[in-house]
Design an enzyme around this catalytic site. Structure first.
Site, PDB file in Angstrom:
ATOM      1  N   GLU A 328       0.838  -1.195   0.000  1.00  0.00           N
ATOM      2  CA  GLU A 328       0.000   0.000   0.000  1.00  0.00           C
ATOM      3  C   GLU A 328       0.875   1.248   0.000  1.00  0.00           C
ATOM      4  O   GLU A 328       1.786   1.371   0.822  1.00  0.00           O
ATOM      5  CB  GLU A 328      -0.885   0.056   1.251  1.00  0.00           C
ATOM      6  CG  GLU A 328      -2.164  -0.733   1.169  1.00  0.00           C
ATOM      7  CD  GLU A 328      -3.105  -0.391   2.322  1.00  0.00           C
ATOM      8  OE1 GLU A 328      -4.273  -0.792   2.231  1.00  0.00           O
ATOM      9  OE2 GLU A 328      -2.688   0.247   3.301  1.00  0.00           O
ATOM     10  N   CYS A 329       0.611   2.153  -0.922  1.00  0.00           N
ATOM     11  CA  CYS A 329       1.263   3.462  -0.975  1.00  0.00           C
ATOM     12  C   CYS A 329       2.783   3.303  -0.960  1.00  0.00           C
ATOM     13  O   CYS A 329       3.378   2.910  -1.951  1.00  0.00           O
ATOM     14  CB  CYS A 329       0.768   4.360   0.153  1.00  0.00           C
ATOM     15  SG  CYS A 329       1.064   6.116  -0.161  1.00  0.00           S
ATOM     16  N   GLY A 330       3.460   3.570   0.161  1.00  0.00           N
ATOM     17  CA  GLY A 330       4.906   3.384   0.206  1.00  0.00           C
ATOM     18  C   GLY A 330       5.314   1.966  -0.119  1.00  0.00           C
ATOM     19  O   GLY A 330       6.338   1.730  -0.776  1.00  0.00           O
TER      20      GLY A 330
END
Length: 437
Positions: A328-330
């Site tokens: 997720e994201c990073g």
């Protein structure tokens, strides 16, 4: 025991809600009050400060992302054995998106749903009697949202405090206290908000100073009496996101920090084991785990170390050949081929997906998202809808060659196109999942 609750709200971000909330949590805890903290809206950082201040886990409640039954369940959990629950508003008290009432994402939704009164924090720097006009507007804007009292923040002098207090009390709102201007009480910030509690070099000493300031400025006994008991009908976890596996390898260090407390708690209560590992320490996911989860965080600040973490990258690659991996994201950025840091230096990532991202070429992405899952996987079955958000400054500079993880829409349902990527057992996206739609 039925816990009392009060919402700490303000006209806007930057009014000092977080400092007031953290200081009050510690001040009440020092008195032996069983106090808990809650943050409204999609925010990973403030619940960490709440946890440090109160000595108990923090929680997010989001009225847009979470169905009312799930809100009730999570609130009741957080209030178990508590005497007082302090709920910190995100942004301004009434700020949310334009959708049907009580699903806007604002803290005001919780005030309406649960009958919780509001302590209004007013930053009075640069004004005096005008603060009463602002308070009057809050008191009358929505008859279903009750303002119980006002705390003045950043007063410049005793005369300044008196002018504001007298004007506000004339309109019928009590002033519960006044915090004088003090730059030492300000928490440090970075590009995604406050520096996390775990990174603050003197976090406990800073929280103690905040608690001292709140004890001096605010009548804690009066504030406790303003909070109201909250009795809720039984909630449900039907809309909670199920554990992605029985044994979950969770990346957890300074580069991977953003996993919502309610998800971890629900996964554990559903019987899952969470096995942390540190990519920055060049650790790989435990081979006995069923799935690997790379949460968001700040990989752009540690891109060089991650690029050199050969054991982590090789171990994650081996893991992904047989078992699912999600970022997720990073975490999504680390699953790509390359990550460009703020200085424009490009670093080789895991290459389990084919995209590339850059923090040097910044573009702010912020907002609620609805994600329709493309194929069966860790987060649900094809066609199921998840609610969550995006909040990142990095951007995709090469979309790669992978199929999309999901189709996403904004908070009002406007389609935004494909999101993330999937290849084999690996999936990733900038989208942070909060709950089922």
């Amino acid at each position: 025991m039925t816990a009392r609750a009060i919402i700490i709200g303000a006209p806007r971000s930057g009014s000092g809600k977080t400092s007031v909330t953290i200081g009050l949590l510690r001040a009440f805890a020092r008195r032996g009050v069983k106090v808990r903290g809650i943050k409204t809206g999609p925010d990973y950082i403030d619940p960490g400060f709440h946890a440090f201040a109160a000595g108990t886990p923090g929680l997010n409640l989001d009225s847009w992302a979470m169905q009312p039954d799930l809100l009730r369940h999570l609130f009741a959990q957080q209030a178990e054995d508590a005497e007082l629950v302090l709920i910190e508003s995100a942004m301004g008290l009434f700020d949310g998106i334009v959708v049907p009432e009580n699903r806007t994402g604002s803290a005001a939704d919780l005030a309406r749903l649960f009958g919780i009164p509001v302590l209004l924090v007013l930053d009075i720097s640069g004004q005096s009697q005008t603060a009463a006009a602002v308070a009057h507007g809050f008191a009358h804007y929505d008859p279903d949202v009750k303002m119980s009292a006002v705390v003045l923040n950043r007063a410049g002098s005793e005369r300044h405090r008196t002018l504001c207090s007298q004007a506000i009390e004339r309109i019928g709102l009590p002033v519960a206290g006044c915090v004088m201007r003090d730059p030492s009480l300000v928490l440090p910030e970075r590009h995604l908000g406050l520096v996390q509690a775990s990174e603050h070099p003197e976090i406990d000493a800073h929280i103690e100073r905040l608690a001292d300031a709140m004890e001096q400025a605010i009548d804690l006994d009066a504030l406790l009496s303003l909070a109201r008991p909250v009795e809720l009908s039984r909630g449900s976890v039907e809309a909670a996101i199920a554990p992605p596996g029985q044994r979950i390898a969770l990346a957890q260090d300074a580069a991977f920090t953003f996993l919502y407390p309610h998800l971890q708690r629900h996964w554990r209560e559903a019987g899952a084991e969470i096995i942390p590992f540190s990519p920055l320490a060049d650790e790989s996911p435990n081979a006995s785990c069923d799935v690997c989860w790379l949460p968001g965080g700040y990989p752009e600040l540690h891109a060089g170390r991650l690029a050199g973490a050969t054991n982590f990258k090789a171990g994650l690659s081996r893991f992904s050949h047989e078992k699912p991996v999600h970022g997720e994201c990073g975490g999504y950025m680390v699953l790509g081929e390359r990550l460009e840091d703020a200085d424009g230096v490009s670093h080789a990532m895991t290459g389990l997906l084919s995209h590339a991202t850059s923090f040097a070429k910044r573009k702010m992405n912020l907002g609620y998202r609805q994600a329709t899952i493309a194929v069966d996987g860790l987060l649900g079955r094809a066609g199921e809808v998840l609610r969550g958000h995006e909040f990142h400054y990095a951007r995709v500079t090469d979309a790669g060659r992978d199929d999309a993880f999901a189709q996403i829409a904004d908070g009002q349902g406007k389609p935004l196109g494909p999101s993330g990527g999937r290849r084999g057992l690996v999936t990733g996206t900038f989208f942070h999942a909060i709950a089922k739609g």
